[in-house]
Write an enzyme that holds these catalytic residues in place. Structure first.
Site, PDB file in Angstrom:
ATOM      1  N   HIS A 130      17.789 -36.212  -9.229  1.00 18.00           N
ATOM      2  CA  HIS A 130      17.517 -36.592  -7.841  1.00 18.00           C
ATOM      3  C   HIS A 130      16.053 -36.391  -7.468  1.00 18.00           C
ATOM      4  CE1 HIS A 130      21.720 -37.317  -7.145  1.00 18.00           C
ATOM      5  NE2 HIS A 130      21.979 -36.166  -7.755  1.00 18.00           N
ATOM      6  N   LYS A 174       5.258  -3.901  -6.461  1.00 17.24           N
ATOM      7  CA  LYS A 174       6.695  -3.708  -6.719  1.00 17.24           C
ATOM      8  C   LYS A 174       7.500  -3.754  -5.429  1.00 17.24           C
ATOM      9  CE  LYS A 174      10.132  -2.598  -9.431  1.00 17.24           C
ATOM     10  NZ  LYS A 174      10.628  -3.758 -10.186  1.00 17.24           N
ATOM     11  N   GLU A 184       5.901 -14.847 -12.612  1.00 20.12           N
ATOM     12  CA  GLU A 184       5.337 -13.548 -12.217  1.00 20.12           C
ATOM     13  C   GLU A 184       4.440 -12.950 -13.278  1.00 20.12           C
ATOM     14  OE1 GLU A 184       9.081 -11.343 -11.258  1.00 20.12           O
ATOM     15  OE2 GLU A 184       7.878 -10.611  -9.590  1.00 20.12           O
ATOM     16  N   ASN A 240      -0.873   1.812   5.743  1.00 20.80           N
ATOM     17  CA  ASN A 240       0.028   0.847   5.110  1.00 20.80           C
ATOM     18  C   ASN A 240       0.629   0.004   6.225  1.00 20.80           C
ATOM     19  OD1 ASN A 240       2.105  -0.461   3.659  1.00 20.80           O
ATOM     20  ND2 ASN A 240       3.505   1.255   3.970  1.00 20.80           N
ATOM     21  N   GLY A 241       0.436  -1.321   6.165  1.00 27.22           N
ATOM     22  CA  GLY A 241       0.988  -2.182   7.214  1.00 27.22           C
ATOM     23  C   GLY A 241      -0.053  -3.202   7.646  1.00 27.22           C
ATOM     24  N   CYS A 272       0.806  -1.216   0.000  1.00 22.71           N
ATOM     25  CA  CYS A 272       0.000   0.000   0.000  1.00 22.71           C
ATOM     26  C   CYS A 272       0.849   1.280   0.000  1.00 22.71           C
ATOM     27  CB  CYS A 272      -0.938   0.082   1.212  1.00 22.71           C
ATOM     28  SG  CYS A 272      -1.912  -1.388   1.428  1.00 22.71           S
ATOM     29  N   TRP A 313      -2.596  -2.852  -1.599  1.00 21.90           N
ATOM     30  CA  TRP A 313      -2.236  -4.245  -1.860  1.00 21.90           C
ATOM     31  C   TRP A 313      -2.886  -5.021  -0.722  1.00 21.90           C
ATOM     32  CZ3 TRP A 313       0.513  -8.241   0.568  1.00 21.90           C
ATOM     33  CH2 TRP A 313       0.804  -9.333  -0.269  1.00 21.90           C
ATOM     34  N   LYS A 373      10.700 -14.956 -13.228  1.00 25.21           N
ATOM     35  CA  LYS A 373      10.189 -13.960 -14.183  1.00 25.21           C
ATOM     36  C   LYS A 373       8.975 -14.506 -14.922  1.00 25.21           C
ATOM     37  CE  LYS A 373      11.727 -11.329 -13.191  1.00 25.21           C
ATOM     38  NZ  LYS A 373      12.467 -10.563 -12.261  1.00 25.21           N
ATOM     39  N   GLU A 398      16.012 -17.226 -11.596  1.00 24.75           N
ATOM     40  CA  GLU A 398      15.464 -15.914 -11.943  1.00 24.75           C
ATOM     41  C   GLU A 398      14.566 -16.011 -13.190  1.00 24.75           C
ATOM     42  OE1 GLU A 398      15.061 -13.125 -10.692  1.00 24.75           O
ATOM     43  OE2 GLU A 398      14.940 -11.638 -12.278  1.00 24.75           O
ATOM     44  N   ARG A 456       3.336   0.231  -5.176  1.00 27.17           N
ATOM     45  CA  ARG A 456       3.209  -0.449  -3.883  1.00 27.17           C
ATOM     46  C   ARG A 456       1.963  -1.318  -3.798  1.00 27.17           C
ATOM     47  NH1 ARG A 456       6.684   2.574  -0.264  1.00 27.17           N
ATOM     48  NH2 ARG A 456       5.724   1.585   1.518  1.00 27.17           N
TER      49      ARG A 456
HETATM   50  O1  M6R Z   1      12.943  -4.276  -3.701  1.00 19.73           O
HETATM   51  P1  M6R Z   1      13.561  -5.628  -3.457  1.00 19.73           P
HETATM   52  O2  M6R Z   1      14.674  -5.934  -4.397  1.00 19.73           O
HETATM   53  O3  M6R Z   1      13.981  -5.810  -2.031  1.00 19.73           O
HETATM   54  O4  M6R Z   1      12.397  -6.653  -3.745  1.00 19.73           O
HETATM   55  C1  M6R Z   1      12.565  -8.026  -3.533  1.00 19.73           C
HETATM   56  C2  M6R Z   1      11.518  -8.829  -4.255  1.00 19.73           C
HETATM   57  O5  M6R Z   1      10.236  -8.479  -3.802  1.00 19.73           O
HETATM   58  C3  M6R Z   1      11.571  -8.586  -5.770  1.00 19.73           C
HETATM   59  O6  M6R Z   1      12.832  -8.891  -6.270  1.00 19.73           O
HETATM   60  C4  M6R Z   1      10.528  -9.459  -6.504  1.00 19.73           C
HETATM   61  O7  M6R Z   1      10.860 -10.799  -6.385  1.00 19.73           O
HETATM   62  C5  M6R Z   1      10.424  -8.996  -7.947  1.00 19.73           C
HETATM   63  N1  M6R Z   1       9.056  -8.781  -8.302  1.00 19.73           N
HETATM   64  C6  M6R Z   1      11.047  -9.911  -8.921  1.00 19.73           C
HETATM   65  O8  M6R Z   1      10.790  -9.595 -10.242  1.00 19.73           O
END
Ligand code: M6R
Length: 610
Positions: A506, A605, A490, A98-99, A2, A74, A487, A483, A27
């Site tokens: 394994h 984000k 996500e 927020n929280g 948020c 969020w 990606k 990664e 956010r």
């Molecule tokens: O702002 P940060 O790098 O600390 O965020 C960490 C993760 O939330 C962030 O890398 C998340 O996994 C991304 N959406 C990946 O694309």
């Protein structure tokens, strides 16, 4: 997560609140809302979904008022519906939050027993009713808020306005960030300084448990900050110099694509800040002594930043010969880790605000470890909290899926590893010269990969039909595989898993069948033969194989084999190149699936709740 905004002004505030929310949408974007005080009553507009829907509502039905608050959500407690959208209000008070209020259920039960009727499923609504009760009992806004805060457990940044006191705005924080912005004719509250930057760059950061009371007495604007103990305190004023230009997609259809294509520039900016292009020596002065007996490095992060840290472990151990552990911040902070003064803890984060990573940083500080933050956002909480900070120069990253910030993290970590190797006398001048030269050549290689993305586009079209995809890699390309899978998950919502190639047999190989494509990252390096064998093992069980390699010769006698050739690189550069390819594969797969690439469902984000 948020984002919250508050404005106390001599002019109408609703447009500015909306403008501020547009910089905080990273956010969360489950719902949004604004409340203002006008004619001693609260006016509120809310909508489900992204900020754009709130915009249409405000256009049709604008609100007036010189004091107001706004929120982009969020969802944590309560689904992302209209009724759960903030601000939450009674006739007397409106609150954005927020929280997470951890003891909200107990507080709610008590309030219900006292006859209070709730209109949402949120934890936040208890704050509203608690303040309302104190106001009814004759308390001033300041006292009503203070009394309420003393009952809350958990994390919060709050902005609060009052119908009967239209010239007061109160902010409070515990655990979640909150910034005060100051100019002659306005006072502002925001979840970060960037949200306020176009209006004022004169800001102060509230500290843990601070409450700020802002007032407009018709002549002057004034604010008073109270510490958790209720004492008046002063917090340093800062004059920032943050960029204010609205980020735009330019010629690109998505921010993510733009950010992928910015990488030759962002990598170049990051390297040139760290390496002298004439002498091929580093510009960083290492503030920490990495040569101390028993010293060890702990890299702590979440998500993509964790995968960047995993890659760094290979470099730190190989080149600097220093023990290195990589930790997920959310586990590290709660598992009572053994930490000593000799430990050097490095926190990697794009936002510099991730709640778990920030808590881990505070834990390391409390144990007297040396702390270094590698962040992309200057003035972020981690940048300010750590003993030392190195910035990744990726520029604002808007797409929720990290791309250019991830490769900028790799760049900083790689140079840092080499610099530590120099300090520990593990590499001689000539070695370092060669490695830095190789890194400075990287932006050109990335440009080369991005010159023709049609191969990724075609592959994305095919992969968009899959429901599961496996990734494998070895060495620094194992984290790249992780990664790549993240990606893809996500932004395309396709189930993807990544494994160290040698680990496949394994267990995970039981998953293999002809419907699950395997994406193998396999440059012609020391592990090439081994990974080739793993690819054969999967191919012989009928899975479609997509191999990313720089090896011209390799062929595979199987029904469904696609080889994507990438440029030949030195050993340091190859994980960057394969990362960019993974980003393109995820992007085009999502594009063909038709998902929301820049704002995928359920994500935000910056993850500022646990
Ligand atoms: O702002 P940060 O790098 O600390 O965020 C960490 C993760 O939330 C962030 O890398 C998340 O996994 C991304 N959406 C990946 O694309």
């Amino acid at each position: 997560m948020c984002g919250i905004i508050g404005v106390l002004s001599k002019d109408s505030v609703s447009e500015r609140i909306f403008d501020g929310l547009s910089r905080l949408e990273y956010r969360g974007y489950d719902s949004a809302g604004i409340a203002t005080i006008h004619d001693n009553s609260i006016h509120k507009r809310r909508s489900e979904g992204k900020l754009q829907s709130l915009k249409s509502i405000l256009e049709k039905d604008p609100i007036q008022g010189y004091t107001g608050i706004g929120h982009t959500r969020w969802a944590t407690h309560g689904s992302p519906t209209y009724h759960n959208a903030h601000p939450h209000t009674t006739d007397r008070v409106a609150v954005v939050h927020n929280g997470i209020i951890e003891n909200y259920q107990t507080l709610k039960d008590n309030l219900i027993q006292n006859g209070v009727v709730f209109s949402s499923e949120t934890d936040t609504e208890v704050v509203v009713h608690l303040i309302d009760q104190e106001l009814r009992n004759g308390k001033t806004p300041e006292l009503a808020v203070q009394k309420t805060l003393s009952q809350l457990e958990g994390a919060f940044a709050l902005a609060i306005v009052f119908s009967q006191d239209p010239k007061i705005l109160i902010g409070a924080r515990r655990g979640s960030p909150l910034v005060v912005g100051i100019d002659e004719n306005n006072l502002f509250l925001g979840s970060d300084a960037w949200a306020l930057a176009p209006w004022t760059q004169k800001i102060c950061y509230l500290e843990e448990d601070d409450v700020v009371v802002m007032k407009n007495d018709d002549v002057n604007f004034s604010y008073t900050i109270f510490s958790g103990e209720g004492k008046i305190v002063s917090r340093p004023l800062k004059n920032l110099n943050l960029a204010t230009g609205a980020a735009s997609k330019g010629v690109y259809s998505h921010f993510m694509l733009k950010e992928i294509f910015e990488q030759p520039q962002t990598l170049s900016d990051t390297f040139l800040a760290l390496i002298d292009e004439k002498t091929f020596e580093t510009r960083i002065e290492l503030p920490i002594d990495f040569t101390k007996h028993h010293s060890r490095i702990l890299l702590v992060a979440c998500g993509s930043s964790y995968y960047a840290s995993l890659t760094a472990k290979y470099w730190f151990e190989k080149y600097a010969r220093i023990p290195c552990e990589v930790e997920l911040a959310s586990e590290f902070r709660y598992r009572d880790p053994v930490l000593t003064e000799n430990d050097i803890c490095i926190f990697v984060s794009q936002s510099g605000e991730t709640s778990d990573t920030l808590a881990a940083l505070n834990l390391a500080k409390a144990k007297n470890c040396s702390t270094l933050a590698i962040v992309n956002v200057p003035e972020s909480s981690m940048a300010r909290a750590a003993d030392y900070c190195i910035l990744t120069l990726a520029g604002p990253e808007i797409g929720v899926a990290s791309t250019k910030a991830f490769t900028a993290q790799l760049a900083v970590l790689c140079v840092l590893g080499l610099k530590i190797a120099e300090q520990r006398a593990c590499l001689d001048k000539q070695n370092l010269f060669e490695y830095f030269k190789e890194l400075l050549h990287l932006p050109k290689l990335v440009t080369h990969v991005l010159q023709d993305v049609s191969v990724f586009d075609a592959l994305g079209q095919r992969l968009s039909m899959a429901s599961d995809i496996l990734f494998i890699g070895r060495g620094t390309n194992y984290p790249v595989a992780l990664e790549g899978a993240l990606k893809l998950k996500e932004i395309s919502y396709i189930h993807a898993e990544a494994y160290a190639a040698g680990e496949l047999k394994h267990g995970p190989i039981a998953l293999v069948d002809k419907t699950i494509p395997l994406i193998a990252i396999s440059p012609n390096d020391n592990w090439f033969e081994k990974t080739s064998s793993n690819i054969q093992e999967v191919a012989s069980r009928g899975a479609p194989i997509i191999m990313l390699t720089n090896d011209l010769e390799f062929t595979l006698d199987c029904r469904d084999f696609c080889k994507i050739l990438l440029p030949k690189t030195g050993s340091l550069n190859n994980c960057f190149i394969y990362t960019v390819a993974m980003q393109c594969i995820a992007y085009y797969t999502a594009l063909h699936k038709g998902t929301d690439v820049d704002q995928p469902r359920n994500l935000a984000k910056s993850v500022t709740v646990e």
